[in-house]
Design an enzyme around this catalytic site. Structure first.
Site, PDB file in Angstrom:
ATOM      1  N   ARG A 297      -0.053   4.325   0.072  1.00  0.00           N
ATOM      2  CA  ARG A 297      -0.617   5.476   0.783  1.00  0.00           C
ATOM      3  C   ARG A 297      -0.158   5.465   2.244  1.00  0.00           C
ATOM      4  O   ARG A 297      -0.183   4.427   2.900  1.00  0.00           O
ATOM      5  CB  ARG A 297      -2.151   5.437   0.718  1.00  0.00           C
ATOM      6  CG  ARG A 297      -2.829   6.621   1.404  1.00  0.00           C
ATOM      7  CD  ARG A 297      -4.326   6.592   1.145  1.00  0.00           C
ATOM      8  NE  ARG A 297      -4.980   5.481   1.803  1.00  0.00           N
ATOM      9  CZ  ARG A 297      -5.436   5.516   3.058  1.00  0.00           C
ATOM     10  NH1 ARG A 297      -5.275   6.608   3.801  1.00  0.00           N
ATOM     11  NH2 ARG A 297      -6.038   4.473   3.583  1.00  0.00           N
TER      12      ARG A 297
ATOM     13  N   ASN B 198       0.865  -1.184   0.000  1.00  0.00           N
ATOM     14  CA  ASN B 198       0.000   0.000   0.000  1.00  0.00           C
ATOM     15  C   ASN B 198       0.902   1.234   0.000  1.00  0.00           C
ATOM     16  O   ASN B 198       1.649   1.475   0.948  1.00  0.00           O
ATOM     17  CB  ASN B 198      -0.890  -0.028   1.242  1.00  0.00           C
ATOM     18  CG  ASN B 198      -1.947   1.065   1.220  1.00  0.00           C
ATOM     19  OD1 ASN B 198      -1.810   2.044   0.478  1.00  0.00           O
ATOM     20  ND2 ASN B 198      -2.977   0.918   2.026  1.00  0.00           N
TER      21      ASN B 198
END
Length: 367
Positions: free
Chosen positions: A3, A1
């Site tokens: 983010r 991920n």
């Protein structure tokens, strides 16, 4: 991920890795500074997301931060491990246009219980005033035995607060800490010298009148409540709004937000309270004063928060049933549906679409 997660400070605390620094390095074309085998887990960290939000009604709050001091002023040693990620200062405004998060407050310790205890101290020292915020609920959760032991699930709030959070009632033990501390604080605020003597007060807390006797001898305070005496000492740690007292062997932190000569506005365990302290003669006169009758708002629909009126779906004279949506107020990127509190006829519409309204401002009036 790819983010960055809002919980990334937890990972940084227990691994020692600056995740943001690594992200910037990778974005610039450099390799990661670590391999997986380099990363260990050490200790325990906990994060509280501090929001400008009413924890009783779960509604956002806006306004000016009239007081703002991040925790760690009295004691932020490396062992305490306090980290506060924020983007505001005293005097900043919380507006209706953005997410109501104030900060991410993180504490660290060698184990779960220590990290929780550090968070309790950090929240007790976190001065936020001018707006409503969720620290009272956060502070109460930290003291919950199920939470402390890790016996929790996503149904924790539903199970522990089936009727909703009501706002921090004082336990007998908490009362025995707060009232003596407040009695000494009031005495210090209203007497320029700490002369020996015995002083009588009547303290009104949560509608209960509590007689208190403060005896001063050689700079030591003894407080008598209901025939029970306790020694109260002022701790050396004091910074503006923050005060610490020692009641017996217990350290009691208080935030003293405002004082008009008789009424103290304080925070204890993050809960805001107004406590009236009078002499017995003053209390006698106060008891003879007429009680102000609260305005009847049962026929009014009030805005639950500041925001912008985006729609009104009724007209004057319309008949509506209880629970029918009659208006929408937008605040902090959320549509808040306002429903008729009772069945009846619309007498008057006080707001228009596009109006910016305050909390508790009149929207509709019913017959």
């Amino acid at each position: 991920n790819t983010r960055l997660q809002v919980e990334h400070p937890i990972t940084e605390c227990i691994t020692g890795v600056d995740i943001v620094d690594e992200m910037l390095r990778v974005a610039a074309g450099y390799p990661l500074s670590y391999t997986q085998s380099d990363i260990g887990i050490n200790g325990w960290a906990i994060e509280c997301r501090v929001y400008a939000e009413d924890p009783v009604r779960y509604l956002p709050s806006i306004g000016l931060l009239t007081k703002y001091t991040e925790p760690g002023i009295l004691d932020n040693t490396p062992e305490l491990g306090v980290r506060c990620d924020s983007g505001i200062v005293e005097g900043s405004s919380i507006s209706i246009h953005y997410d109501p998060m104030i900060s991410k407050l993180v504490t660290y310790g060698p184990d779960r219980l220590t990290a929780i205890e550090h968070m309790e101290k950090a929240l007790d020292e976190y001065v936020i005033d001018g707006i409503t915020h969720n620290t009272p609920l956060l502070r109460e959760i930290l003291g919950n035995e199920k939470f402390r032991s890790g016996d929790i699930s996503t149904k924790f709030l539903e199970e522990e607060y089936p009727q909703g959070y009501s706002g921090g009632e004082l336990s007998p033990a908490q009362r025995s800490e707060l009232i003596p501390s407040l009695a000494v604080l009031h005495h210090l605020k209203t007497n320029r010298t700490v002369a020996d003597g015995t002083f009588e007060y009547v303290i009104t807390c949560d509608s209960e009148q509590i007689p208190a006797t403060v005896t001063v001898h050689d700079g030591t305070f003894t407080v008598n409540l209901d025939g029970s005496e306790v020694t109260v000492r002022t701790a050396k740690g004091t910074h503006g709004t923050l005060h610490e007292f020692t009641v017996g062997d217990t350290t009691v932190p208080l935030q003293h937000l405002h004082f008009d000569g008789v009424t103290h506005t304080i925070r204890y365990r993050c809960c805001k309270r107004q406590i009236l302290v009078l002499t017995p003669l003053q209390q006698k006169f106060m008891d003879a004063m007429p009680v102000k009758v609260k305005e009847d708002t049962s026929n009014l629909l009030l805005s639950p928060m500041p925001g912008s009126v985006s729609s009104i779906s009724v007209e004057e004279g319309d008949e509506v049933l209880e629970g029918t949506e009659v208006a929408i107020v937008v605040a902090m990127k959320m549509n808040n549906s306002l429903k008729a509190p009772k069945s009846g006829k619309i007498k008057k519409i006080w707001a228009s679409v596009g109006d910016v309204v305050d909390g508790d401002q009149k929207i509709l009036e019913f017959y």
